[in-house]
Design an enzyme around this catalytic site. Structure first.
Site, PDB file in Angstrom:
ATOM      1  N   CYS A   1     -37.920 -10.071   3.290  1.00  2.60           N
ATOM      2  CA  CYS A   1     -38.248  -8.712   2.500  1.00  2.60           C
ATOM      3  C   CYS A   1     -37.638  -8.068   1.486  1.00  2.60           C
ATOM      4  CB  CYS A   1     -37.486  -7.136   3.557  1.00  2.60           C
ATOM      5  SG  CYS A   1     -38.249  -7.156   4.778  1.00  2.60           S
TER       6      CYS A   1
HETATM    7  N1  LIG Z   1     -41.343  -6.218   3.569  1.00  3.40           N
HETATM    8  C1  LIG Z   1     -40.590  -5.587   4.440  1.00  3.40           C
HETATM    9  O1  LIG Z   1     -40.283  -5.633   5.697  1.00  3.40           O
HETATM   10  N2  LIG Z   1     -39.185  -4.794   4.324  1.00  3.40           N
HETATM   11  C2  LIG Z   1     -38.671  -4.295   4.813  1.00  3.40           C
HETATM   12  C3  LIG Z   1     -38.040  -2.460   4.189  1.00  3.40           C
HETATM   13  C4  LIG Z   1     -37.574  -1.699   4.864  1.00  3.40           C
HETATM   14  C5  LIG Z   1     -37.304  -0.489   4.843  1.00  3.40           C
HETATM   15  N3  LIG Z   1     -36.143  -0.286   5.012  1.00  3.40           N
HETATM   16  C6  LIG Z   1     -38.459   0.137   4.730  1.00  3.40           C
HETATM   17  O2  LIG Z   1     -38.557   0.774   5.820  1.00  3.40           O
HETATM   18  O3  LIG Z   1     -39.362   0.037   3.735  1.00  3.40           O
END
Ligand SMILES: NC(=O)NCCC[C@H](N)C(=O)O
Length: 409
Positions: free
Chosen positions: A399
């Protein structure tokens, strides 16, 4: 010459990656705004930065060029001479298209140098920073105690989601929640105006001017003609079909989209929180996505006549992967070894969210030590990165990284 974007797999040696070092935007998360901003806790910034620097250094030590989002944005603004127009667009998407509060905010921000303005847009603008009291009707009707004119964007360090590199192009995403929707404006600007990308033949497979949602954590490039996409809390069927059509009719070389259904919840918000590719024939899988008898809904999408899509529904992830990757067998490695306590605990802290930096070589969070050991037992080289604070945002190494160039496999 290599194109500025070239990603034909999840696992080819990572040559160029885009990161965002967490900064004061994270210190604008409050208990009241936390869940709307998609955080489960408030990270301690100095440690989060130390952890992020450690992650970046691991990538550099592996021969990867690390680019930072805020640098690229400031350079794109300068190079394109678009400080004023970009600010207007950002203010408009932040709810200030015109009016006296727009004017006050604009005056404050445009007078900052470009780098400071970019940082401020990301960090957010608190009401007490500007000597201005709105007197218009719209402001009077809003919550007077709300502390921000511009909300912070604390999820920016998850560079994976606002856009995804696919082949020699990109999808610039209309994101699901308002907390993240403005984030993809930065990538739109970079592709249009940064000298490294503008006029260099980067295809935009799907832009952000849509109402149907898609996020990069759901977009996995399995090889140079197969894209896997999560059917998730963050990615809709319409967006999947849209991007499939665009990839099929354009010069992408992609002829297959494999849509994979996952539970729609916060812990498993994207496909890459429960499933990643780590070698030619090896994947991490969180057992929580598999139903009775290991079943899961998949849809294999191929081009049909004209704009039509041929869609084949299946129930077996392994079978679908074997078919699209033309493999006799493959190794699905269960997060936490499939243990009913360890697997959900480690998945919660992104134990399935591995970043492959070469075939069979991954970066993972050190805290997921059971899953890491199991990966090693399956022959994977695991490089651990420190992770107490970064993980509070619910995202892991995949991510936190947006590959721009990978070697072909
Ligand atoms: N690719 C991913 O799983 N990204 C993590 C995103 C975390 C962020 N706090 C969200 O909820 O969008």
């Amino acid at each position: 010459m290599t194109k500025p974007i070239h990603v034909t797999s999840e696992i080819g040696k990572l040559d160029v990656v885009l990161l965002k070092r967490p900064s004061e935007e994270v210190e604008n998360i409050t208990p009241d705004t936390m869940s709307r901003l998609l955080f489960d806790d408030i990270p301690y910034l100095p440690i989060a930065q130390k952890e992020h620097d450690n992650f970046a250094q691991i990538l550099r030590d592996s021969g990867t060029e690390v680019l930072y989002l805020d640098d690229l944005v400031a350079e794109a603004i300068e190079s394109g001479d678009v400080k004023s127009s970009f600010l207007d667009k950002m203010l408009s998407e932040s709810g200030y298209a015109k009016g006296c509060d727009h004017d006050a905010l604009r005056e404050y921000l445009i007078n900052l140098d470009t780098q400071s303005m970019v940082k401020k847009l990301m960090v957010g603008v608190r009401k007490n920073e500007i000597d201005f009291t709105p007197t218009d009707l719209v402001s009077a009707a809003e919550d007077a105690d709300y502390p921000f004119f511009l909300d912070p964007m604390p999820n920016l360090y998850f560079t994976r989601d606002p856009a995804a590199a696919i082949g020699e192009g990109i999808s610039i995403n209309h994101m699901t929640y308002s907390a993240r929707q403005r984030e993809s404006m930065f990538m739109e600007l970079i592709i249009a105006k940064h000298p490294r990308f503008a006029d260099k033949g980067v295809h935009v497979w799907r832009d952000r001017n849509h109402t149907k949602r898609i996020e990069g954590g759901d977009e996995l490039v399995l090889n140079n003609h197969v894209l896997a996409i999560g059917v998730s809390q963050r990615t809709s069927a319409t967006a999947i079909q849209d991007i499939a059509r665009n990839l099929f009719k354009d010069t992408s070389g992609f002829d297959t989209v494999l849509a994979i259904s996952i539970p729609h919840n916060h812990a498993m918000m994207h496909l890459d929180t429960v499933f990643t590719m780590i070698n030619y024939d090896q994947f991490t899988v969180h057992p929580g996505i598999l139903g009775k008898g290991g079943k899961i809904d998949t849809w294999m999408i191929h081009p049909g006549n004209g704009d039509e899509l041929v869609i084949e529904h299946g129930h077996d992830l392994k079978d679908a992967l074997k078919k699209v990757l033309d493999l006799d067998d493959l190794d699905l490695i269960a997060t936490g070894g499939g243990d009913p306590i360890v697997a959900p605990r480690e998945q919660w802290n992104d134990g399935s969210n591995t970043l492959a930096i070469a075939p069979g070589v991954v970066v993972t969070y050190d805290r997921n030590y059971v899953s890491n050991e199991i990966l090693r037992q399956h022959g994977i080289k695991v490089i651990e990165t420190i992770s107490s604070e970064l993980s509070r945002g619910r995202g892991g190494p995949r991510c936190m990284s947006m590959p721009l160039v990978r070697e072909d496999i």
